[in-house]
Design a protein around this motif. Sequence first.
Motif, PDB file in Angstrom:
ATOM      1  N   LYS A  39     -89.193 -33.579  35.310  1.00  0.00           N
ATOM      2  CA  LYS A  39     -89.355 -32.644  34.195  1.00  0.00           C
ATOM      3  C   LYS A  39     -90.146 -31.399  34.590  1.00  0.00           C
ATOM      4  O   LYS A  39     -90.017 -30.361  33.949  1.00  0.00           O
ATOM      5  N   GLN A  40     -90.971 -31.504  35.625  1.00  0.00           N
ATOM      6  CA  GLN A  40     -91.768 -30.364  36.076  1.00  0.00           C
ATOM      7  C   GLN A  40     -90.908 -29.278  36.720  1.00  0.00           C
ATOM      8  O   GLN A  40     -91.336 -28.133  36.827  1.00  0.00           O
ATOM      9  N   LEU A  41     -89.708 -29.635  37.150  1.00  0.00           N
ATOM     10  CA  LEU A  41     -88.825 -28.658  37.792  1.00  0.00           C
ATOM     11  C   LEU A  41     -88.296 -27.687  36.750  1.00  0.00           C
ATOM     12  O   LEU A  41     -87.796 -28.104  35.702  1.00  0.00           O
ATOM     13  N   HIS A  42     -88.417 -26.405  37.024  1.00  0.00           N
ATOM     14  CA  HIS A  42     -87.938 -25.374  36.098  1.00  0.00           C
ATOM     15  C   HIS A  42     -86.424 -25.464  36.002  1.00  0.00           C
ATOM     16  O   HIS A  42     -85.730 -25.356  37.008  1.00  0.00           O
ATOM     17  N   GLY A  43     -85.924 -25.699  34.791  1.00  0.00           N
ATOM     18  CA  GLY A  43     -84.484 -25.828  34.583  1.00  0.00           C
ATOM     19  C   GLY A  43     -84.077 -27.229  34.168  1.00  0.00           C
ATOM     20  O   GLY A  43     -82.937 -27.452  33.781  1.00  0.00           O
ATOM     21  N   ILE A  44     -85.008 -28.170  34.259  1.00  0.00           N
ATOM     22  CA  ILE A  44     -84.715 -29.548  33.849  1.00  0.00           C
ATOM     23  C   ILE A  44     -85.235 -29.749  32.427  1.00  0.00           C
ATOM     24  O   ILE A  44     -86.427 -29.638  32.175  1.00  0.00           O
ATOM     25  N   GLY A  45     -84.315 -30.009  31.526  1.00  0.00           N
ATOM     26  CA  GLY A  45     -84.671 -30.243  30.130  1.00  0.00           C
ATOM     27  C   GLY A  45     -84.313 -31.654  29.703  1.00  0.00           C
ATOM     28  O   GLY A  45     -83.865 -32.462  30.521  1.00  0.00           O
ATOM     29  N   PRO A  46     -84.482 -31.945  28.419  1.00  0.00           N
ATOM     30  CA  PRO A  46     -84.203 -33.292  27.897  1.00  0.00           C
ATOM     31  C   PRO A  46     -82.763 -33.744  28.154  1.00  0.00           C
ATOM     32  O   PRO A  46     -82.526 -34.913  28.453  1.00  0.00           O
ATOM     33  N   ASN A  47     -81.814 -32.823  28.047  1.00  0.00           N
ATOM     34  CA  ASN A  47     -80.422 -33.192  28.260  1.00  0.00           C
ATOM     35  C   ASN A  47     -80.183 -33.592  29.720  1.00  0.00           C
ATOM     36  O   ASN A  47     -79.487 -34.566  30.001  1.00  0.00           O
ATOM     37  N   ALA A  48     -80.765 -32.847  30.645  1.00  0.00           N
ATOM     38  CA  ALA A  48     -80.611 -33.177  32.067  1.00  0.00           C
ATOM     39  C   ALA A  48     -81.246 -34.530  32.372  1.00  0.00           C
ATOM     40  O   ALA A  48     -80.673 -35.327  33.120  1.00  0.00           O
ATOM     41  N   ILE A  49     -82.403 -34.793  31.789  1.00  0.00           N
ATOM     42  CA  ILE A  49     -83.067 -36.088  31.997  1.00  0.00           C
ATOM     43  C   ILE A  49     -82.168 -37.214  31.507  1.00  0.00           C
ATOM     44  O   ILE A  49     -82.001 -38.230  32.179  1.00  0.00           O
ATOM     45  N   LYS A  50     -81.567 -37.017  30.327  1.00  0.00           N
ATOM     46  CA  LYS A  50     -80.677 -38.032  29.759  1.00  0.00           C
ATOM     47  C   LYS A  50     -79.476 -38.270  30.686  1.00  0.00           C
ATOM     48  O   LYS A  50     -79.104 -39.417  30.947  1.00  0.00           O
ATOM     49  N   GLN A  51     -78.896 -37.199  31.202  1.00  0.00           N
ATOM     50  CA  GLN A  51     -77.749 -37.319  32.111  1.00  0.00           C
ATOM     51  C   GLN A  51     -78.148 -38.008  33.414  1.00  0.00           C
ATOM     52  O   GLN A  51     -77.403 -38.852  33.921  1.00  0.00           O
ATOM     53  N   LEU A  52     -79.300 -37.641  33.943  1.00  0.00           N
ATOM     54  CA  LEU A  52     -79.766 -38.258  35.186  1.00  0.00           C
ATOM     55  C   LEU A  52     -80.069 -39.739  34.984  1.00  0.00           C
ATOM     56  O   LEU A  52     -79.719 -40.567  35.826  1.00  0.00           O
ATOM     57  N   ARG A  53     -80.698 -40.072  33.868  1.00  0.00           N
ATOM     58  CA  ARG A  53     -81.022 -41.471  33.581  1.00  0.00           C
ATOM     59  C   ARG A  53     -79.737 -42.305  33.511  1.00  0.00           C
ATOM     60  O   ARG A  53     -79.653 -43.389  34.103  1.00  0.00           O
ATOM     61  N   ALA A  54     -78.719 -41.780  32.811  1.00  0.00           N
ATOM     62  CA  ALA A  54     -77.444 -42.496  32.684  1.00  0.00           C
ATOM     63  C   ALA A  54     -76.773 -42.653  34.048  1.00  0.00           C
ATOM     64  O   ALA A  54     -76.236 -43.724  34.363  1.00  0.00           O
ATOM     65  N   ALA A  55     -76.797 -41.590  34.852  1.00  0.00           N
ATOM     66  CA  ALA A  55     -76.179 -41.651  36.183  1.00  0.00           C
ATOM     67  C   ALA A  55     -76.902 -42.661  37.071  1.00  0.00           C
ATOM     68  O   ALA A  55     -76.267 -43.409  37.820  1.00  0.00           O
ATOM     69  N   LEU A  56     -78.221 -42.680  36.990  1.00  0.00           N
ATOM     70  CA  LEU A  56     -79.002 -43.649  37.765  1.00  0.00           C
ATOM     71  C   LEU A  56     -78.624 -45.073  37.361  1.00  0.00           C
ATOM     72  O   LEU A  56     -78.409 -45.931  38.215  1.00  0.00           O
ATOM     73  N   GLU A  57     -78.527 -45.316  36.051  1.00  0.00           N
ATOM     74  CA  GLU A  57     -78.215 -46.653  35.552  1.00  0.00           C
ATOM     75  C   GLU A  57     -76.855 -47.138  36.043  1.00  0.00           C
ATOM     76  O   GLU A  57     -76.693 -48.316  36.355  1.00  0.00           O
ATOM     77  N   THR A  58     -75.875 -46.229  36.131  1.00  0.00           N
ATOM     78  CA  THR A  58     -74.546 -46.643  36.595  1.00  0.00           C
ATOM     79  C   THR A  58     -74.577 -47.089  38.056  1.00  0.00           C
ATOM     80  O   THR A  58     -73.723 -47.849  38.483  1.00  0.00           O
ATOM     81  N   LYS A  59     -75.574 -46.629  38.801  1.00  0.00           N
ATOM     82  CA  LYS A  59     -75.726 -47.016  40.214  1.00  0.00           C
ATOM     83  C   LYS A  59     -76.745 -48.142  40.376  1.00  0.00           C
ATOM     84  O   LYS A  59     -77.092 -48.499  41.497  1.00  0.00           O
TER      85      LYS A  59
END
Length: 65
Positions: A39-59
């Motif tokens: 989240k500290q990275l400029h450009g990462i918002g709640p939607n990106a976190i949600k997408q990353l979390r889902a992608a991580l879970e699929t792996k």
Amino acid sequence: MTEANDLPTGLSKPAQRALHNAGITRLEQISKLNENEIKQLHGIGPNAIKQLRAALETKGLSFID
């Protein structure tokens, strides 16, 4: 042989740039970080976190605690 980039394709351009600028191109790299670090990275918002979390879970991966 590993994939060059397995990040979600639906990530916004700012989120993609933020991860690229941090040298992150793989979900495995993200799984070594916690959500707050991403989240500290400029450009990462709640939607990106949600997408990353889902992608991580699929792996079978997740953010570290």
